[in-house]
Every structure is written in C-alpha cells, then in structure tokens.
Enzyme design. Sequence first.
Site, PDB file in Angstrom:
ATOM      1  CB  VAL A 104      42.055 116.629 -40.379  1.00 16.57           C
ATOM      2  CG1 VAL A 104      41.214 117.580 -39.546  1.00 16.57           C
ATOM      3  CG2 VAL A 104      43.490 117.094 -40.406  1.00 16.57           C
TER       4      VAL A 104
ATOM      5  CG  PHE B  84      37.728 112.649 -32.141  1.00 16.09           C
ATOM      6  CD1 PHE B  84      36.826 112.542 -31.105  1.00 16.09           C
ATOM      7  CD2 PHE B  84      39.069 112.395 -31.895  1.00 16.09           C
ATOM      8  CE1 PHE B  84      37.247 112.176 -29.846  1.00 16.09           C
ATOM      9  CE2 PHE B  84      39.493 112.025 -30.631  1.00 16.09           C
ATOM     10  CZ  PHE B  84      38.580 111.920 -29.601  1.00 16.09           C
TER      11      PHE B  84
ATOM     12  CE  LYS C 151      44.947 120.168 -37.107  1.00 15.51           C
ATOM     13  NZ  LYS C 151      45.755 121.342 -36.784  1.00 15.51           N
TER      14      LYS C 151
ATOM     15  CG  ASP D 165      31.048 107.561 -42.552  1.00 17.84           C
ATOM     16  OD1 ASP D 165      30.676 107.549 -43.749  1.00 17.84           O
ATOM     17  OD2 ASP D 165      31.635 108.522 -42.033  1.00 17.84           O
TER      18      ASP D 165
END
Length: 888
Positions: free
Chosen positions: A557, A560, A562, A674
């Site tokens: 999850v 954005f 699942k 990230d």
Amino acid sequence: MGGDKRSHTISSLFLFFFLLSIPYPTIARKSSVSDNSSSSQHVVKYSPVDNYLIDCGSPEATVFSDGRSFRSDAQSASLLSTSENIQASVTSLSNSTTSNVSSSLLSSLPLYKTARIFGDESTYTFFISRTGRHWIRLYFFPLPHSLYNLTTATFSVITDSNVLLHDFSLPNNSYVLKEYLINVTSNRFSLKFQPQSKSIAFINAIEVVSAPDTLITDTATTVSPAGSFNGLNNYALEVSYRLNVGGPPLTPYNDTLGRTWEPDSSFIKSPILAQNVSVSPKTVEYPSTGASPFIAPNLVYSTANEMAMANVTEPNFNITWELKVDSTFSYLIRLHFCDIVSKDLNDLYFNVYVNGMTGVASLDLSTLAGSLRTAYYQDFVVNTTQIVDGKIMVEVGPASNTAGSGTPNAILNGLEVMKMSNEASSLDGLYTPDGSYMGSTFTKLKIAAAIGLAMGVMAMLMLATVFVRWQKRPPDWERRKSFSSWLLPIHATGHSSFMSSKSWSRGGLGSKSKNKNGSKNGNSGLYSSALGLGRSFTFAELKEATRNFDEKAVIGVGGFGKVYLGEIGEDETKLAIKRGNPSSEQGITEFQTEIQMLSKLRHRHLVSLIGYCDENSEMILVYEHMANGPLRDHLYGSNLTPLSWKQRLEICIGAARGLHYLHTGAAQGIIHRDVKTTNILLDENFVAKVSDFGLSKTGPTALQTHVSTAVKGSFGYLDPEYFRRQQLTEKSDVYSFGVVLFEVLCARPAINPALPREQVNLAEWAMQWHRKGLLEKIIDSHLQGTISSGSLKKYVEAAEKCLAEYGVDRPSMGDVLWNLEYALQLQEVSTKIDPPEDNSDLITLQLRREKDQNDDHASTTPATVAVNDDSGIVNSTLFSQIGGFQGR
Ligand SMILES: *[C@@H]1O[C@H](CO)[C@@H](O)[C@H](O)[C@H]1NC(C)=O
Ligand SMILES: *[C@@H]1O[C@H](CO)[C@@H](O)[C@H](O)[C@H]1NC(C)=O
Ligand SMILES: *[C@@H]1O[C@H](CO)[C@@H](O)[C@H](O)[C@H]1NC(C)=O
C-alpha cells in the site's frame, strides 16, 4: 527632489567603492554596531546596508515622508536585464480610482500608481553588500492599460534559490503587497519575472532591503511534542499576517523596519471575550537580550487584547485568533507579549495554545521579561500535519488553579505568521526554482487536467501506432527479440534473459540497440516512446487477474493506492498491479509522471513497467512482479532466511547500478528522492531492482509517521544538506544509499524510535561505532565472522563517504558502485582462502589485517574520492536537531 535623487545615486556609488576598498570584517563590525545601538533607544530606524527601493514604471523617484526614496524606472534600468524582444511599458493610475482602500495601504499608495510590464522573462539583479536575511517586498496592482490586460497576466517570480510566486495572477482592483524574508547567501541576488507562455508579467514596486541579523534566529519552539526546531535559517519566509493586537494599524512610517501591521479585530473568533488595553508607547522597555525595537516597535507592545471580564461571571475561557493559511506549508508563528495589564510583578500567568496544542503552559512574563511593561516574544513552528482546516489558531487563557496566586487574565500584544518554504524551495506550489515539479501534493488542478488530456490524446495516438505495428509484426517476432517482444515484455518474463545481463550501466538500452535512431537515450522518437508506454490492459483483464481486486491479493500500500498481485494469461504470469485511488486528484499527476518516467527508463536494475489501464478513469500501472519483495523484509522484521554477505553485496551493487543509471543514463539525470530498503525490490533470483522512481508517495509507512510532510523523503534517509539548503541533487540519493548500506550491514531500521536516544538514528549510530573502530560489534549477528575484513573495510568506506556532510564530498553512484564491486571481489578472494565454516580463524585474521591496515592507512585507499573525515560529527548534530523537531 532632483537633489535627493542625485545624492542617493552618489551615496550608493560611494558605498559601492567603499565596499570594494575595505576588508570585510570592517563592514561586519559596522553593521553589527548599527544592529545593537538600537536596543537602548526606543524609536529607532534601522539603516539597512542594502537598500534597493524601486518604483517600477515611474518616471520619477517617489519619496516618502519617512525618508524612503524609491528610484524611478530609469534609475533602476541598470539593474534590469530583459531579452531583446521585450515589450516594456509604463502605465499609470489616476487618483480617482483609489478610493476605498485601507489606511495602511493608503500609505504606500503612490507605489501602485505605475507599473512595468514584461512580455518575456526579465530579471532584476542586485548587488548585495552584506549577506543575510533581506526583506523582499513586491507591490502589485493590475492597472488599466490600453494594450495589455493586467488582470489576465499570469506569471512566476523566482529568486536564485526560491520560488516566490508560481503562476500568480491578480483579480481586478486588488492591491497586493507580498513580503518575504529571504536569507541571501551570495553577493548577487536576482529576481526573475517569468510570464506564463503567451502571458505577461508586471510589477508596481520592489524593495530589496537588509534586515537585522537578530530579526530571525535559527531556532524556534515546536508544539506537540514540545521541543525546539533548529535550522530556520535554511528556510525562506513569506509574511502571511502581521497583527498589532488591540491596537491601530501601523504603517511603514510607524515601524522600525518599514513593516505594516494590521489590526487584529477581524481575526478574533469571539470579539466579545476580548477587550483592548493600551499604555503610552514610551513606557515600554526592551530587555538587554531578546526582544528589541526591531523585533517589533513599542507601538505594538504598548497595546494588547486582554480577557473581557465584564462579560462573564467565570473568567475561564480562551481568547482565540484564527488565521487562514495554506496547509501544505509549515509556518513560523511569532507571538509578542508585554505585560501592560498588571499592577505588580508575579500577578499574570496564562496558557498559550497554538493550533489547540500547548505552546507555553503558564507563561510567566514577570520572570521571562524581568519587569512589567517589558517586551517579550516567542517563535513557534507548526508543520503541515498540525494545521487542521487550513487555519492557524492562537489561543490565550488563564492558567488554571495557580493556587490562588495571580489575577486570572491573558493577553496578546502582537501576532505574526510566516510561511516557510517547502521541499521544492518554494513558497507557492511545488515547482523548484529551476522549474521541475516536486512531490505529489496537488496545487494546480486545472493545469494537470489539461496536461492529462493532452497526454491522453498523445497516448491514444501512440497506441494507434503501436497497434498498427503490432498488426504488422513478423510471424517469428518472439524469437527475433525485436521491438515487439520488448513491447510486450510480459511474454518475456518467462525467459528472463530478454535483457542482456551484460548491459550494465547502460543496461536496458542494450536491448534497444536495434533501435536504429542511434540517440543515446533511445527515446527521442515517437516510435520508442510509444513502446515505453507498454501494453494497455483492459479493466476486465486486470479485474480477473486480481480476482476483482481481492483484498487478499494486496501486496503493498502506498500513497498512490494499493498494489495487488495478479495472474494473467494462460501461463499465469505474475504481475504487480498498482491501482490508483480514482478519487485522489493527486494521483493524476503521479500517474502521468510514472508513465512518463518509466517509459523513458529501462534497466535491468529498475522495476519494469509492463503496461497500464486507463479505462473508466482508472489509473492502473502494471509492473513486473518481484517475487522476493522488498529488500527490507530480508534484513529484519520477518522470518525470511537471512541473506549471506555475498548476496547482500550483489543486491547493493544491483541497486547502485539502477541508481547510477537513473543519475546518468537517462536524457537528464533523474533523482530518485526516496531511496530506502523498501524501494529496493528483489526478483525470484534476488536481483535487486529500484522501484518507485518518479512516484512520490504521500502515504506514510509505519516509520514515516513522524516525517514532516514539508520535507520530501523518508526520515532517517534524508540528506542533511538537502534538509538545510533544500537544494536537491543526485548526491541526496547517494546519502540515502549510504544509510541503506548500513541498514544492510547492521540489519536494523534507519530510524528506530524505540531504542535509546543515541541509537535511534542508524546513520549517526553506525558512524559513532565506526569512529571508535568497533563497527564489527553492531553488524548483523547473522553475518558475524563471514565477512572478510578487506571486504568490510571497503564497504564501510563506501557507506561512510556516502554519508559525508556536504554533497560535494560524497562520491557519485558510479564511485560507490566501483567500491562495492571491489568489496565483492575482496570477499570472493577471501572465501577462497578462508572457508566460511572456519569462523574463529577468520576473525583473528580479520583483526590482524585490520591492524596492519591501520598502520599505513594512508596508502590503502585506492578510491579517488575526497572524504571529509569530520563529516560524520557535523552530520550527527544535524540529525539530532532534526530529531529534536520530529521526535521529541
Ligand atoms: C478599543 O476598544 C474600543 C471600545 O471597546 C473601540 O472603540 C476602539 O476602536 C478599540 N481600539 C482598537 C485599536 O481596536
Ligand atoms: C503612524 O504613522 C502615520 C503616518 O503614516 C501617523 O499618521 C500615525 O499617527 C502613526 N500612528 C501611530 C500610532 O503613531
Ligand atoms: C483553551 O484552549 C485549549 C486548546 O484548544 C483547550 O485545551 C482549553 O480547554 C481551552 N480552555 C478553556 C478554558 O476553554
């Protein structure tokens, strides 16, 4: 007036040569004197070192009664550079249209009467003699003009390092003063006016003026948890509100720093509960440290609102001020207090709440300020998560049950709210000064919708092309491994060698080598872009693949939406199906970004996009399924078999290759932003692939819950330099990768709030142990004794360099890759010599080698990267500071 002009020019010329001819410390001393001398006097004007005042479009200088003189357009022409095809114009306002404006505005009204119009990008450049905080004040009023309609002008205003306004426009008849406090760090400061295409930009007046160093300090108080916020100097500020509580409006003429203060009456929630009080401004004292006339003039401290006791029987309530703000930003809130209501010391104790959270419990002005009628102020920072319903709420109320001592009352004298720049170094939206879009928070819906539509049309065209090509595919296409096989890699996942594993750093491009267009990134033509979009799946197909999006099929999850595990086709090929939440507007851009990004990027070590589905306004992306999931699950927190050192090295090398490709392989370098162990996925053969590039996630993971959304990235992996300067480079990814390397070595999360304070932050903790030479003590117990000392040394060296304080001192991903490969070689050589079963021998050998290497450590670094050896230390202070903000 002519004389004024001349003397102004002469004095600035003089100042310029003066500055050229004297050594810097003299200037510094001179200005600090001008800073301090004021605290002993009450009505002081600050003499700013840099003082650019421009009345744009004005044929003559505009001089105010307080002595400020705004240069005419002609006098400021030398500061302005515009491209040649510019249409500059002067326009002016007749006196008649200016009725019905507020008194504070009236004082600067002359500035709004003329404007300069820009038909193209134009820049004012200012020579800054003294770096530090500067006021930037921009005056806008859309004047009527015969050729240009200024109310439709849409433009951005950008400085060297901050976006001040993005796609800004003004409604008819609105006078707007935008005021900023920017920390100028170099001797040139530029202000760029950038019209949207086919539009124009305009400006009525500009101020670029030095502010005293003492005005904004580096630290502030945080609420919930109460603590301190450090690093305020790294933020650009925009003044949202400045209120003279309980008092009249104040004009630049009344203020020590040319500020305007509005009355607070329209912001008080229940005006009946408050009543104004005032004393003679002359009786206000300033303490020797802290508040000064620059912080706020005595006219602010000499008026206040206090609790209106007459209206209630039980004096136990709060006075509340509510101010609308943009909740996607953090804010600095400055509260001014001065006890002008008490007759004696130690009689007034009250609570201060910021956004419903305790800011100060039982504020005791007698102790803080030392005497009555003495100025005091306190700064608070609230982050985006603490702003509910888009408003800042300040409340003051009597401290309950102070054991009979004190009269129940509460006061506030002044209130300032300043917006803090975000991760894009912007004060308006998420575009960085160089124009790239950051993050997922959605600001300009319409634009995105338009882009979406355009992209949709393009996608259809491309698909049509692809469809035609697909129809014409050769009968033996599957064997030929030509474009078509690449177009539908789903068939290729079975024989996973469809991309040559030899195609390392330029990886996936190898598979495109049959693309005869020869361009380096292989994407320039419609041809390959179309292919990059992958296959279009029908919604029905994906619904079936995921058994109607069964919750049991959810494997992840994100912000954005699942991620489902799906099986498709006769061979039940496994796919990862990421379904965007259709109701989230944020998704649209992310969806576009992801498709765009992924279609540009193909690499063995990047997760491949297989296709997508945009039927029924669905936003579904279909990726290759990574059988072994995130790297993190193989390190800790699960029952999976621990990875061997060699496996870990290979995984790190794979991820480094993926990142190296992102940074250097694509047409423009792409910064992942990230990098973390949950974004490194492993396929069935434990080949590492980097995922989630181009997709900014907003949904916090369990560990991210303390992350201020103002800073993009995951706490614990965040580059301290990015945090400070908000300038993102690929070296921020390198930093995060350094944290990943330690995470892989030590098998613990980057941040573990459950641990004792000094251990919470992995980067900080690991570097501490490394400096003590005891890193072996904290490596994953599953690895103990299996790592050759040479390999470990090389690996840690790489990790350490990645964590350097400054981006410039960090290696490139290419260098990191090189070091890791070397570490792998050393490991392989050593395992041939020392079989891993023979643990005890290995350890002794390790220690001996370590000792040998320490003896001549200067010669043992074949890598060519400069390292700052102290970096870790500075680093760790910064991290504790961030920790202070987030965690305490
Ligand atoms: C203070 O209060 C009085 C009456 O309550 C009002 O007339 C006056 O305008 C107020 N002054 C300010 C500065 O708000
Ligand atoms: C502020 O300055 C204006 C002139 O711009 C003056 O009329 C007014 O009285 C001053 N206000 C105070 C409170 O001193
Ligand atoms: C004042 O406001 C705070 C924060 O919203 C709240 O907790 C407190 O109960 C209020 N006090 C009174 C007396 O209403």
